[in-house]
Design a protein around this motif. Structure first.
Motif, short mmCIF file in Angstrom:
data_model
loop_
_atom_site.label_atom_id
_atom_site.label_comp_id
_atom_site.label_asym_id
_atom_site.label_seq_id
_atom_site.Cartn_x
_atom_site.Cartn_y
_atom_site.Cartn_z
N VAL A 25 -40.15 -43.18 -138.82
CA VAL A 25 -39.03 -43.35 -137.90
C VAL A 25 -38.47 -41.99 -137.46
N ALA A 26 -38.32 -41.06 -138.39
CA ALA A 26 -37.77 -39.75 -138.04
C ALA A 26 -38.66 -39.02 -137.05
N THR A 27 -39.97 -39.10 -137.24
CA THR A 27 -40.90 -38.42 -136.34
C THR A 27 -40.84 -39.02 -134.94
N VAL A 28 -40.83 -40.34 -134.84
CA VAL A 28 -40.75 -41.00 -133.54
C VAL A 28 -39.43 -40.66 -132.85
N ILE A 164 -40.45 -51.60 -131.99
CA ILE A 164 -39.57 -51.33 -133.12
C ILE A 164 -40.40 -50.68 -134.22
N VAL A 165 -39.93 -49.54 -134.73
CA VAL A 165 -40.52 -48.90 -135.90
C VAL A 165 -39.44 -48.83 -136.96
N ALA A 166 -39.76 -49.23 -138.19
CA ALA A 166 -38.77 -49.25 -139.26
C ALA A 166 -39.40 -48.80 -140.56
N ASP A 168 -38.05 -46.55 -144.58
CA ASP A 168 -36.92 -46.27 -145.48
C ASP A 168 -35.82 -45.46 -144.82
N ASP A 169 -36.13 -44.77 -143.72
CA ASP A 169 -35.14 -43.94 -143.03
C ASP A 169 -34.31 -44.72 -142.02
N GLY A 170 -34.68 -45.97 -141.74
CA GLY A 170 -33.93 -46.77 -140.79
C GLY A 170 -34.83 -47.39 -139.74
N VAL A 171 -34.29 -47.53 -138.53
CA VAL A 171 -34.98 -48.25 -137.46
C VAL A 171 -34.85 -47.45 -136.16
N VAL A 172 -35.94 -47.41 -135.38
CA VAL A 172 -35.91 -46.78 -134.07
C VAL A 172 -36.54 -47.74 -133.07
N CYS A 173 -36.01 -47.72 -131.84
CA CYS A 173 -36.52 -48.55 -130.76
C CYS A 173 -37.13 -47.66 -129.69
N VAL A 174 -38.35 -47.99 -129.26
CA VAL A 174 -39.04 -47.27 -128.19
C VAL A 174 -39.16 -48.21 -127.00
N PRO A 175 -38.57 -47.88 -125.85
CA PRO A 175 -38.73 -48.74 -124.67
C PRO A 175 -40.20 -49.00 -124.37
N ARG A 176 -40.54 -50.21 -124.03
CA ARG A 176 -41.94 -50.60 -123.90
C ARG A 176 -42.70 -49.74 -122.90
N GLU A 177 -42.04 -49.31 -121.81
CA GLU A 177 -42.74 -48.51 -120.81
C GLU A 177 -42.91 -47.06 -121.25
N ARG A 178 -42.25 -46.66 -122.32
CA ARG A 178 -42.37 -45.29 -122.84
C ARG A 178 -43.24 -45.21 -124.09
N ALA A 179 -43.85 -46.32 -124.47
CA ALA A 179 -44.57 -46.35 -125.74
C ALA A 179 -45.71 -45.34 -125.76
N GLY A 180 -46.50 -45.27 -124.69
CA GLY A 180 -47.62 -44.33 -124.65
C GLY A 180 -47.16 -42.90 -124.73
N THR A 181 -46.09 -42.57 -124.01
CA THR A 181 -45.53 -41.22 -124.06
C THR A 181 -45.00 -40.91 -125.45
N ALA A 182 -44.38 -41.91 -126.10
CA ALA A 182 -43.84 -41.71 -127.45
C ALA A 182 -44.95 -41.43 -128.45
N VAL A 183 -46.11 -42.06 -128.27
CA VAL A 183 -47.25 -41.80 -129.16
C VAL A 183 -47.66 -40.33 -129.07
N LYS A 184 -47.79 -39.82 -127.86
CA LYS A 184 -48.19 -38.42 -127.67
C LYS A 184 -47.13 -37.48 -128.24
N ALA A 185 -45.86 -37.82 -128.04
CA ALA A 185 -44.77 -36.97 -128.56
C ALA A 185 -44.77 -36.97 -130.09
#
Length: 236
Positions: A25-28, A164-166, A168-185
């Motif tokens: 979660v922290a990395t994403v 949704i990625v969850a 022990d550090d919590g939960v983060v939400c990635v907008p569906r249209e940004r998922a590919g960009t989030a993977v690269k980041a």
């Protein structure tokens, strides 16, 4: 938008969801420019578990889990159920019976801005849950809400089909249209951290690796020998 069940909303690509599940979660969160976190209020009822999936959302009235029943029908394999209420609630709206139904449908876990119960059973079942509260107080099934509409949890808008990625550090939400960009980041962030970890293991200091000595100078931070510090008078 009460009394609405949206059927078959668009979902993020499965390969992007799986890739994001390989990062914490922290990395994403950091990779996306420190956005998407649902904050510190969502805590896992288990430990050492990480999940990623596409959101199916449910908006319920406090103390009423009718729309969770409706949401189960809209869930499919690889989803994560995301539940919130129209006003704050800590009632135990979800337990092992819901988890059993969701496991049958291949749902990967629950994020709920309310309470859960049967937590020992949930852990034994291996059904991951992140909640605001744990409470034995039960609920009714009497008031219409909505399924698969945008909801807000921890100040973060979650839409159906978002990632949704969850962990022990919590939960983060990635907008569906940004998922590919989030993977690269996230991949770039991981590579950067791996390089820093290797440097720290060899004795390099963060002050030097991140160029922070210049920051200390700019902020007026100075070094002083202890004897001089004592002579000049330390702060009381």
């Amino acid at each position: 938008m009460s009394g609405l069940i949206v059927i078959n909303p668009p979902r993020a690509h499965a390969e992007d969801v799986e890739a994001l599940g390989g990062y914490g979660v922290a990395t994403v969160h950091e990779g996306m420019g420190r956005t998407g976190s649902l904050g510190p209020g969502f805590r896992p009822v288990q430990q050492d578990v990480r999940i990623a999936g596409t959101a199916v959302t449910a908006l319920c009235w406090p103390g009423d889990n009718l729309m969770i029943h409706a949401a189960v029908e809209q869930c499919r394999e690889g989803d994560i159920l995301v539940v919130t209420t129209t006003s704050p609630s800590t009632d135990g709206m979800f337990g092992d019976l819901f988890a059993t139904a969701l496991q049958y449908r291949g749902v990967r876990g629950l994020i709920i801005d309310a309470g859960v119960r049967d937590t020992a059973d949930l852990r034994a079942m291996g059904f991951p849950v992140w909640s605001r509260a744990v409470c034995a107080q039960g609920t009714v099934k009497a008031t219409a809400g909505s399924v698969n509409v945008p909801v807000v949890l921890g100040g973060q808008v979650v839409r159906p089909g978002d990632v949704i990625v969850a962990d022990d550090d919590g939960v983060v939400c990635v907008p569906r249209e940004r998922a590919g960009t989030a993977v690269k980041a996230a991949e770039a962030r991981t590579a950067k951290e791996d390089a820093s970890r290797a440097a720290f293991a060899e004795g390099q200091l963060g002050l030097d690796r991140y160029g922070l000595r210049e920051t200390l100078v700019r902020l007026g931070v100075r070094y002083q020998a202890y004897d001089e510090y004592e002579r000049d008078g330390s702060p009381s």
